[in-house]
Design a protein around this motif. Sequence first.
Motif, PDB file in Angstrom:
ATOM      1  N   LEU A   5      36.986  33.128  48.000  1.00 36.58           N
ATOM      2  CA  LEU A   5      35.840  33.039  47.102  1.00 36.58           C
ATOM      3  C   LEU A   5      34.855  31.987  47.615  1.00 36.58           C
ATOM      4  CD1 LEU A   5      34.795  34.021  44.289  1.00 36.58           C
ATOM      5  CD2 LEU A   5      35.938  32.021  43.324  1.00 36.58           C
ATOM      6  N   GLU A  37      40.340  33.904  45.449  1.00 39.52           N
ATOM      7  CA  GLU A  37      40.168  34.375  44.083  1.00 39.52           C
ATOM      8  C   GLU A  37      41.496  34.287  43.337  1.00 39.52           C
ATOM      9  OE1 GLU A  37      39.929  38.572  43.360  1.00 39.52           O
ATOM     10  OE2 GLU A  37      38.330  38.298  41.898  1.00 39.52           O
ATOM     11  N   LYS A  72      31.007  33.525  48.138  1.00 40.45           N
ATOM     12  CA  LYS A  72      30.756  34.963  48.202  1.00 40.45           C
ATOM     13  C   LYS A  72      29.703  35.310  49.254  1.00 40.45           C
ATOM     14  CE  LYS A  72      31.885  36.596  43.597  1.00 40.45           C
ATOM     15  NZ  LYS A  72      31.456  37.459  42.518  1.00 40.45           N
ATOM     16  N   ASN A  92      28.764  31.346  37.671  1.00 43.17           N
ATOM     17  CA  ASN A  92      29.941  31.635  38.480  1.00 43.17           C
ATOM     18  C   ASN A  92      30.780  30.406  38.797  1.00 43.17           C
ATOM     19  OD1 ASN A  92      30.219  34.545  39.510  1.00 43.17           O
ATOM     20  ND2 ASN A  92      28.015  34.166  39.559  1.00 43.17           N
ATOM     21  N   LYS A 175      33.860  32.261  37.767  1.00 41.70           N
ATOM     22  CA  LYS A 175      34.760  32.707  38.845  1.00 41.70           C
ATOM     23  C   LYS A 175      35.514  31.508  39.420  1.00 41.70           C
ATOM     24  CE  LYS A 175      35.331  36.100  40.624  1.00 41.70           C
ATOM     25  NZ  LYS A 175      36.448  37.024  40.262  1.00 41.70           N
ATOM     26  N   THR A 207      40.297  33.750  37.444  1.00 43.10           N
ATOM     27  CA  THR A 207      39.520  32.546  37.732  1.00 43.10           C
ATOM     28  C   THR A 207      40.223  31.724  38.805  1.00 43.10           C
ATOM     29  OG1 THR A 207      38.904  32.493  35.406  1.00 43.10           O
ATOM     30  CG2 THR A 207      38.520  30.473  36.644  1.00 43.10           C
TER      31      THR A 207
END
Length: 270
Positions: A5, A37, A72, A92, A175, A207
């Motif tokens: 991530l 992630e 990302k 995020n 996220k 998360t």
Amino acid sequence: MSYDLLKTKNLTKVFESGFLRKTYIKAVDNVNIFLKEGEVVSLAGQSGSGKTTLAKMILRVLEPTSGEIIFKDKNIWRDLKGLKDLKWYWRNVHIIFQNPFSNFNPFYKVDRTLQQALELIGIDPDSHEGKQLIREALEVVGLRPDETLGKYPHQLSGGQLQRIMIARAWIIKPKLLLADEPVSMLDVSTRGKILELFLKLRDEQKTTVLFITHDFGLAYAVSDRVMIMYRGKIIEEGTPDEIFFNPKHKYTKELIESVPMLYRKWKFEL
Ligand SMILES: Nc1ncnc2c1ncn2[C@@H]1O[C@H](COP(=O)(O)OP(=O)(O)O)[C@@H](O)[C@H]1O
Ligand SMILES: [Mg+2]
């Protein structure tokens, strides 16, 4: 498979201080980390090792001296432009700050913090749904809405303010959650409940939680992976058991030794 991530590349922050004779502190020194992630990763290290500085750069509120942060596939200090991009990023990537007192505006009721979280995710705070979500979030962190809503920050304890920040994170469901010493002001029973909440966010929302702590015992208890920070550098990284049973650095051994014996015994009985 879970994907990366966030990644940092040679991330460095040098603070400059003094007027006539300048001094430089390398708070974060050439750090390369990745966060996948849906994992809880602890960043453990003594006070002053650079943990908060690293978190602030990742949150994109403190500019790195050099190096990159990729979230990302976006280089966050190069590719995010304008308010729209930043709002996207902060929806995020969210932080629970170490010191709750300095992060509440003393002139606003604490409700404002939760209402702003709703606005960020596009829910009208005055709607039935919005009000319901606020009550739910407070209950999730073990606060009673009637004892919390309508209060100013000075009317609440550090632990209560800390839990309001966690409630805000629960509303936003980012996220990536940067949790900077998030339970430092909570008593042991509440602490367990909040730690479980992080695991729940990981399991139900995928998360990623970066759990920042100076307490190796807490890191051992909650994380999938542990990174040890010392003087601005990540000196080792591994599963909690790898680090606990086979620490490579003298400094990591000291961090483990500082966990009280009773607490360590309790861990092993879990
Ligand atoms: N704004 C700043 N200006 C100058 N030095 C700073 C600043 N913020 C942090 N530092 C210094 O950077 C180092 C790392 O601090 P910090 O990231 O807060 O560590 P930690 O969160 O691990 O306790 C410390 O030596 C601290 O004094
Ligand atoms: Mg800190």
